[in-house]
Design a protein around this motif. Structure first.
Motif, PDB file in Angstrom:
ATOM      1  N   ASP A  81       0.821  -1.207   0.000  1.00 35.74           N
ATOM      2  CA  ASP A  81       0.000   0.000   0.000  1.00 35.74           C
ATOM      3  C   ASP A  81       0.858   1.262   0.000  1.00 35.74           C
ATOM      4  O   ASP A  81       0.342   2.354  -0.253  1.00 35.74           O
ATOM      5  CB  ASP A  81      -0.916   0.009   1.233  1.00 35.74           C
ATOM      6  CG  ASP A  81      -1.967  -1.088   1.179  1.00 35.74           C
ATOM      7  OD1 ASP A  81      -2.320  -1.501   0.052  1.00 35.74           O
ATOM      8  OD2 ASP A  81      -2.418  -1.534   2.254  1.00 35.74           O
ATOM      9  N   PRO A  83       3.356   3.442  -1.848  1.00 34.79           N
ATOM     10  CA  PRO A  83       3.804   3.582  -3.243  1.00 34.79           C
ATOM     11  C   PRO A  83       5.310   3.447  -3.419  1.00 34.79           C
ATOM     12  O   PRO A  83       5.769   2.921  -4.438  1.00 34.79           O
ATOM     13  CB  PRO A  83       3.324   4.992  -3.625  1.00 34.79           C
ATOM     14  CG  PRO A  83       2.202   5.283  -2.689  1.00 34.79           C
ATOM     15  CD  PRO A  83       2.562   4.612  -1.399  1.00 34.79           C
ATOM     16  N   ALA A  86       6.080  -0.239  -3.187  1.00 36.43           N
ATOM     17  CA  ALA A  86       5.572  -0.876  -4.405  1.00 36.43           C
ATOM     18  C   ALA A  86       6.539  -0.671  -5.568  1.00 36.43           C
ATOM     19  O   ALA A  86       6.795  -1.595  -6.351  1.00 36.43           O
ATOM     20  CB  ALA A  86       4.200  -0.309  -4.755  1.00 36.43           C
ATOM     21  N   ASP A 135       0.174  -1.370  -7.611  1.00 38.78           N
ATOM     22  CA  ASP A 135       0.763  -1.461  -6.275  1.00 38.78           C
ATOM     23  C   ASP A 135       1.828  -2.545  -6.134  1.00 38.78           C
ATOM     24  O   ASP A 135       2.238  -2.871  -5.024  1.00 38.78           O
ATOM     25  CB  ASP A 135      -0.338  -1.707  -5.236  1.00 38.78           C
ATOM     26  CG  ASP A 135      -1.173  -2.948  -5.548  1.00 38.78           C
ATOM     27  OD1 ASP A 135      -0.909  -3.606  -6.568  1.00 38.78           O
ATOM     28  OD2 ASP A 135      -2.107  -3.241  -4.760  1.00 38.78           O
TER      29      ASP A 135
END
Length: 256
Positions: A81, A83, A86, A135
């Motif tokens: 979750d 960024p 990710a 994500d």
């Protein structure tokens, strides 16, 4: 990560993590395969790879991973979750895909860990398809379809699945798991594999012949020296210089 048992983690894009069901989440936004390493970026430095691996390991609580085993490998979904995390996941998977497809030209990661070394040694027998999501990444990893040797096929599938389980542990436990080594599948001990530079098991007949010839020369030199030593004991020290000179000439002929 590269190097020994305490080295960094090889967080490559397959594995289960803080869950065990089919991957869920955002749809794919882009797709690459192991062959797509011609973007011009090239293989990044080992230092950059290791720094990224350690950032991911230290952020493992922000990573969620799911995977399913298939008949020929695994399907996985790794995401965060956050960024930033990710983006790290996507970058790391891209790095490992390129490194795997170029092996052994640029070496591997975590090569003192038997499982990771096996993954690179058998890299020509498995393939990865990577799809970036908003994500994280989805990965399909499988043995290539045209592997004929049954042991090699079984070994490759086992490596993929065992690696997935270990990556799950990296996601769940972080550094405590990274500091462990992991055994390669036992079936791999008898499986023919990709021959890499410097490997003692050489498939090129001309190289085998060269090795055999060199071995004969080395054995012959040792035999000549042993014979000279025995002769010296028999004839006395008076003739030692003559015998050693003859041995040097014989050795020179064998070596060249």
């Amino acid at each position: 990560g590269g190097g020994g048992g305490g080295g960094g983690g090889g967080w490559a894009g397959s594995g289960s993590g803080n869950g065990g069901s089919q991957g869920m989440g955002q749809p794919p936004v882009s797709t690459t395969t192991a062959a797509d390493d011609s973007s011009g970026s090239g293989i990044q430095s080992r230092r950059e790879m290791m720094q990224l691996i350690h950032r991911l390991i230290d952020s493992h609580e922000d990573v969620t991973r799911y995977y399913n085993e298939t008949d020929v490998g695994i399907e996985s979904y790794t995401f965060s979750d956050d960024p930033t995390v990710a983006a790290w996941i996507q970058e790391h998977v891209n790095q490992m895909t390129e490194l795997m497809s170029s092996y052994p030209d640029y070496g591997g990661i975590r090569m003192m860990d038997p499982l990771f070394k096996a993954a690179f040694d058998f890299s020509s027998f498995h393939e990865m398809s990577v799809s970036n999501t908003d994500d994280g990444v989805r990965v399909v990893q499988s043995v290539v379809a045209d592997v004929e040797d049954k042991d090699t096929k079984a070994c490759t599938i086992s490596i993929i699945k065992d690696h997935a389980a270990v990556v799950s542990k990296f996601a769940a436990h972080g550094r405590s798991e990274m500091h462990k080594n992991h055994e390669a599948p036992s079936i791999c001990k008898s499986a023919p594999r990709k021959v890499v530079a410097g490997d003692a098991r050489i498939s090129d007949p001309s190289m085998k012949a060269t090795q055999t010839q060199q071995s004969y020369k080395e054995t012959s030199i040792v035999t000549a020296l042993e014979t000279a030593n025995a002769a010296t004991m028999n004839v006395g020290l008076g003739h030692m210089a003559t015998i050693l000179a003859c041995v040097l000439l014989v050795s020179k002929g064998l070596l060249f």
